[in-house]
Motif scaffolding. Structure first.
Motif, short mmCIF file in Angstrom:
data_model
loop_
_atom_site.label_atom_id
_atom_site.label_comp_id
_atom_site.label_asym_id
_atom_site.label_seq_id
_atom_site.Cartn_x
_atom_site.Cartn_y
_atom_site.Cartn_z
N MET A 2 0.67 -1.19 -0.09
CA MET A 2 0.12 0.04 0.06
C MET A 2 0.80 1.23 0.00
O MET A 2 1.88 1.36 0.68
N ARG A 3 0.55 2.25 -0.60
CA ARG A 3 1.05 3.34 -0.94
C ARG A 3 0.53 4.48 0.19
O ARG A 3 -1.01 4.61 -0.22
N GLU A 4 1.00 5.26 0.82
CA GLU A 4 0.82 6.48 1.53
C GLU A 4 0.29 7.65 0.75
O GLU A 4 0.99 7.96 -0.18
N ALA A 5 -0.91 8.08 1.06
CA ALA A 5 -1.31 9.34 0.55
C ALA A 5 -2.06 10.32 1.51
O ALA A 5 -2.20 9.89 2.57
N SER A 63 -8.29 1.56 -6.12
CA SER A 63 -7.73 1.12 -7.19
C SER A 63 -6.51 1.61 -7.25
O SER A 63 -5.72 0.75 -7.62
N GLU A 64 -6.00 2.61 -6.52
CA GLU A 64 -4.57 2.86 -6.62
C GLU A 64 -3.82 2.44 -5.24
O GLU A 64 -2.88 2.54 -4.87
N ASN A 65 -4.51 1.66 -4.55
CA ASN A 65 -4.05 0.85 -3.45
C ASN A 65 -3.57 1.92 -2.29
O ASN A 65 -2.24 1.75 -1.65
N LEU A 66 -4.17 3.00 -1.99
CA LEU A 66 -3.65 4.15 -0.89
C LEU A 66 -4.09 3.83 0.34
O LEU A 66 -5.11 3.50 0.61
N ARG A 67 -3.13 4.22 1.27
CA ARG A 67 -3.46 4.44 2.55
C ARG A 67 -3.53 5.93 2.91
O ARG A 67 -2.46 6.46 2.88
N VAL A 68 -4.48 6.47 3.18
CA VAL A 68 -4.74 7.70 3.56
C VAL A 68 -4.29 8.12 4.72
O VAL A 68 -5.00 7.67 5.97
N LYS A 69 -3.39 8.92 5.01
CA LYS A 69 -2.83 9.08 6.30
C LYS A 69 -3.31 10.45 6.93
O LYS A 69 -3.40 10.38 8.07
N TYR A 70 -3.55 11.32 5.98
CA TYR A 70 -4.04 12.81 6.55
C TYR A 70 -5.17 13.15 5.75
O TYR A 70 -5.03 12.98 4.68
N VAL A 71 -6.27 13.59 6.21
CA VAL A 71 -7.08 14.55 5.61
C VAL A 71 -6.78 16.10 6.01
O VAL A 71 -6.55 16.54 7.18
N ILE A 72 -6.17 16.90 4.83
CA ILE A 72 -5.62 18.32 5.42
C ILE A 72 -6.38 19.36 4.49
O ILE A 72 -6.70 19.36 3.41
N ASN A 73 -6.94 20.32 5.38
CA ASN A 73 -7.72 21.56 5.07
C ASN A 73 -6.74 22.64 4.73
O ASN A 73 -6.04 23.09 5.70
N ASN A 121 -22.15 10.33 -4.89
CA ASN A 121 -21.35 9.90 -6.08
C ASN A 121 -19.97 10.44 -6.16
O ASN A 121 -19.24 9.59 -6.48
N GLU A 122 -19.76 11.60 -5.65
CA GLU A 122 -18.54 12.23 -5.60
C GLU A 122 -17.77 11.26 -4.56
O GLU A 122 -16.42 10.95 -4.56
N ALA A 123 -18.27 11.02 -3.62
CA ALA A 123 -17.78 10.12 -2.43
C ALA A 123 -17.12 8.72 -2.86
O ALA A 123 -16.19 8.36 -2.66
N ARG A 124 -18.16 8.28 -3.68
CA ARG A 124 -17.86 6.91 -4.49
C ARG A 124 -16.73 7.12 -5.27
O ARG A 124 -15.95 6.04 -5.26
N LEU A 125 -16.64 8.01 -6.02
CA LEU A 125 -15.60 8.24 -6.93
C LEU A 125 -14.21 8.20 -6.19
O LEU A 125 -13.19 7.69 -6.62
N LEU A 126 -14.21 9.08 -5.12
CA LEU A 126 -13.07 9.14 -4.35
C LEU A 126 -12.41 7.75 -3.55
O LEU A 126 -11.47 7.38 -3.91
N LYS A 127 -13.59 7.08 -3.32
CA LYS A 127 -13.35 5.86 -2.67
C LYS A 127 -12.63 4.73 -3.70
O LYS A 127 -11.77 4.09 -3.47
N ASN A 128 -13.44 4.88 -4.85
CA ASN A 128 -12.99 3.97 -5.97
C ASN A 128 -11.31 4.23 -6.20
O ASN A 128 -10.68 3.43 -6.59
N TYR A 129 -10.99 5.57 -6.23
CA TYR A 129 -9.74 5.93 -6.60
C TYR A 129 -8.71 5.55 -5.45
O TYR A 129 -7.79 4.96 -5.86
N ILE A 130 -8.96 5.52 -4.27
CA ILE A 130 -8.08 5.23 -3.12
C ILE A 130 -8.01 3.82 -3.34
O ILE A 130 -6.94 3.27 -3.19
#
Ligand SMILES: [Zn+2]
Ligand SMILES: [Zn+2]
Length: 199
Positions: free
Chosen positions: A1-4, A26-36, A15-24
């Motif tokens: 897994m790659r960190e993102a 399919s790219e096999n990402l581990r999301v480390k932070y949500v940054i605003n 639908n936007e949430a689903r698109l983001l989920k699919n991307y995460i």
């Protein structure tokens, strides 16, 4: 897994949430932070859904943190938006280093569009939030905005970066520091007047 990391998830529909989920996924990402980059709704409305999906903590500058959580929800309601960003899990400040995978981003506090606006400086690139856009700058007429501090953030921080740095703004196309230095009307010797003047 790659960190993102996920920067400014302005997710507004399932639908936007689903698109983001699919991307995460399919790219096999581990999301480390949500940054605003700042606390405005169009940058934070997806905080909750991304945190739910990934478990990643929500990070923001302390001065914009009050725009999340309960108060943020009330502000969103005023705009007729149903937004529930949970409150921040941690604060970012000038000089903090965010690392994920082989990447690092350094936090630059760039107030003006909001009190707690930040830019994220990486290797030859900078995420500028709503501080600097291709050909324009962020509005300063919202609560916490100040044209004077926006100009200070630009002149004393962002525009000190080298010309070959790419900029990735919170809205619109990407650009480079060099291109903006040359052609952005707000960065010229006598910038255009805006409606809102402080002091
Ligand atoms: Zn904004
Ligand atoms: Zn925005």
């Amino acid at each position: 897994m790659r960190e993102a990391i996920v920067i400014d998830p302005g997710v507004g529909t399932s639908n936007e949430a689903r698109l983001l989920k699919n991307y995460i996924d399919s790219e096999n990402l581990r999301v480390k932070y949500v940054i605003n980059t700042h606390g405005h709704i169009d940058h934070t409305s997806g905080n909750g859904v991304v945190k739910e999906m990934t478990g990643a903590p929500i990070m923001i500058h302390e001065k914009d943190a009050p725009l999340l959580g309960e108060l943020g929800g009330k502000i969103a309601e005023l705009f007729g938006i149903k937004c529930s960003s949970p409150k921040a899990d941690g604060y970012l400040k000038e000089g903090d280093i965010i690392s994920f995978g082989e990447h690092t981003l350094t936090v630059m506090h760039t107030p003006g569009h909001s009190l707690g606006g930040i830019s994220l400086v990486g290797k030859k690139l900078v995420f500028t939030g709503d501080t600097l856009f291709a050909g324009s700058v962020g509005r300063t007429d919202l609560p916490g905005g100040s044209y004077k501090s926006l100009m200070k953030s630009l002149k004393e921080k962002i525009m000190l970066l080298p010309d070959d740095f790419a900029i990735y703004p919170g809205h619109g196309p990407s650009s480079t520091i060099g291109e903006e230095r040359r052609s952005n009307p707000f960065l010229q010797a006598s910038p255009p007047m805006l409606e809102s003047w402080e002091e």
